[in-house]
Design a protein around this motif. Structure first.
Motif, PDB file in Angstrom:
ATOM      1  N   ASP A 275       0.817  -1.222   0.000  1.00 52.96           N
ATOM      2  CA  ASP A 275       0.000   0.000   0.000  1.00 52.96           C
ATOM      3  C   ASP A 275       0.850   1.271   0.000  1.00 52.96           C
ATOM      4  O   ASP A 275       0.345   2.369   0.134  1.00 52.96           O
ATOM      5  CB  ASP A 275      -0.951   0.011   1.192  1.00 52.96           C
ATOM      6  N   LYS A 276       2.175   1.097  -0.129  1.00 50.94           N
ATOM      7  CA  LYS A 276       3.140   2.220  -0.164  1.00 50.94           C
ATOM      8  C   LYS A 276       3.251   2.945   1.168  1.00 50.94           C
ATOM      9  O   LYS A 276       3.724   4.069   1.240  1.00 50.94           O
ATOM     10  CB  LYS A 276       2.812   3.230  -1.281  1.00 50.94           C
ATOM     11  N   LYS A 277       2.802   2.293   2.251  1.00 54.45           N
ATOM     12  CA  LYS A 277       2.940   2.844   3.601  1.00 54.45           C
ATOM     13  C   LYS A 277       4.040   2.074   4.314  1.00 54.45           C
ATOM     14  O   LYS A 277       4.261   0.892   4.042  1.00 54.45           O
ATOM     15  CB  LYS A 277       1.621   2.719   4.371  1.00 54.45           C
ATOM     16  N   PRO A 278       4.756   2.731   5.252  1.00 53.90           N
ATOM     17  CA  PRO A 278       5.828   2.041   5.983  1.00 53.90           C
ATOM     18  C   PRO A 278       5.299   0.813   6.721  1.00 53.90           C
ATOM     19  O   PRO A 278       4.248   0.866   7.358  1.00 53.90           O
ATOM     20  CB  PRO A 278       6.333   3.094   6.975  1.00 53.90           C
ATOM     21  N   LEU A 279       6.041  -0.276   6.608  1.00 51.52           N
ATOM     22  CA  LEU A 279       5.676  -1.489   7.342  1.00 51.52           C
ATOM     23  C   LEU A 279       5.953  -1.296   8.826  1.00 51.52           C
ATOM     24  O   LEU A 279       6.945  -0.674   9.200  1.00 51.52           O
ATOM     25  CB  LEU A 279       6.499  -2.685   6.846  1.00 51.52           C
ATOM     26  N   PRO A 280       5.102  -1.848   9.680  1.00 45.25           N
ATOM     27  CA  PRO A 280       5.400  -1.801  11.111  1.00 45.25           C
ATOM     28  C   PRO A 280       6.596  -2.697  11.417  1.00 45.25           C
ATOM     29  O   PRO A 280       6.826  -3.707  10.748  1.00 45.25           O
ATOM     30  CB  PRO A 280       4.131  -2.318  11.779  1.00 45.25           C
ATOM     31  N   TYR A 281       7.347  -2.310  12.438  1.00 45.01           N
ATOM     32  CA  TYR A 281       8.531  -3.068  12.860  1.00 45.01           C
ATOM     33  C   TYR A 281       8.206  -4.551  13.043  1.00 45.01           C
ATOM     34  O   TYR A 281       8.959  -5.420  12.610  1.00 45.01           O
ATOM     35  CB  TYR A 281       9.086  -2.452  14.148  1.00 45.01           C
ATOM     36  N   ALA A 282       7.043  -4.856  13.641  1.00 44.13           N
ATOM     37  CA  ALA A 282       6.663  -6.247  13.916  1.00 44.13           C
ATOM     38  C   ALA A 282       6.512  -7.079  12.647  1.00 44.13           C
ATOM     39  O   ALA A 282       6.683  -8.292  12.680  1.00 44.13           O
ATOM     40  CB  ALA A 282       5.361  -6.291  14.721  1.00 44.13           C
ATOM     41  N   ARG A 283       6.214  -6.441  11.518  1.00 42.90           N
ATOM     42  CA  ARG A 283       6.046  -7.166  10.259  1.00 42.90           C
ATOM     43  C   ARG A 283       7.228  -6.967   9.314  1.00 42.90           C
ATOM     44  O   ARG A 283       7.167  -7.372   8.153  1.00 42.90           O
ATOM     45  CB  ARG A 283       4.768  -6.704   9.570  1.00 42.90           C
ATOM     46  N   CYS A 284       8.276  -6.353   9.793  1.00 43.05           N
ATOM     47  CA  CYS A 284       9.423  -6.066   8.932  1.00 43.05           C
ATOM     48  C   CYS A 284      10.689  -6.689   9.532  1.00 43.05           C
ATOM     49  O   CYS A 284      10.965  -7.866   9.315  1.00 43.05           O
ATOM     50  CB  CYS A 284       9.540  -4.558   8.740  1.00 43.05           C
ATOM     51  N   CYS A 285      11.444  -5.936  10.302  1.00 43.38           N
ATOM     52  CA  CYS A 285      12.737  -6.407  10.812  1.00 43.38           C
ATOM     53  C   CYS A 285      12.672  -7.169  12.134  1.00 43.38           C
ATOM     54  O   CYS A 285      13.571  -7.951  12.430  1.00 43.38           O
ATOM     55  CB  CYS A 285      13.710  -5.237  10.946  1.00 43.38           C
ATOM     56  N   GLN A 286      11.626  -6.962  12.929  1.00 43.32           N
ATOM     57  CA  GLN A 286      11.571  -7.611  14.233  1.00 43.32           C
ATOM     58  C   GLN A 286      11.700  -9.140  14.161  1.00 43.32           C
ATOM     59  O   GLN A 286      12.422  -9.717  14.965  1.00 43.32           O
ATOM     60  CB  GLN A 286      10.294  -7.224  14.972  1.00 43.32           C
TER      61      GLN A 286
END
Length: 136
Positions: free
Chosen positions: A13-24
């Motif tokens: 959706d071109k919005k920043p991913l939350p930390y929990a769904r990205c690098c965490q």
């Protein structure tokens, strides 16, 4: 954690991913250190620098080039963002990622532009940062 991931990766959706769904997931838990590709590992390492996750940085650095120790961020250092310019997979076990990381310390802005080399261990499937070439 619903806060945006420090690495700045965007979702569909071109919005920043939350930390929990990205690098965490790469930082902790059962998937720790198992980023699926060199770009994901590089992004997780940037986030680890932002969050002072020294153990993670050490663990994801290739044994042949890993420093004995890393110092935490200098007090007052503020990471401002990451731009991934290019991710190239040379073969199954070798890849490069060109990026620019921006920071600020004591009122001065800094820019780190690097092409990093990554190796994948065929036995474990884990990617590791090997080294990089700085650009001026």
């Amino acid at each position: 954690m619903t806060a945006p991931c420090p690495c700045g990766r965007l979702g569909p959706d071109k919005k920043p991913l939350p930390y929990a769904r990205c690098c965490q997931p790469w930082h902790e838990g059962p998937s720790r250190g198992q980023a699926p590709d060199a770009e994901a590992l590089m992004r997780s390492r940037y986030s680890a620098f932002v969050m002072d996750l020294i153990d993670y940085l050490q663990d994801t650095w290739h044994a042949s080039t890993r420093p004995e120790s890393l110092a935490p961020n200098e007090p007052g250092l503020k990471w401002l963002g990451l731009e991934v310019r290019r991710h190239q997979q040379q073969d199954t076990d070798h890849a490069t990622v060109e990026f620019v990381a921006r920071s600020k310390l004591g009122g001065r802005a800094f820019r780190l532009h690097e092409t990093s080399r990554f190796l994948r261990d065929p036995a474990t499937g884990r990617w590791a940062y090997l080294d990089g070439d700085l650009h001026s």
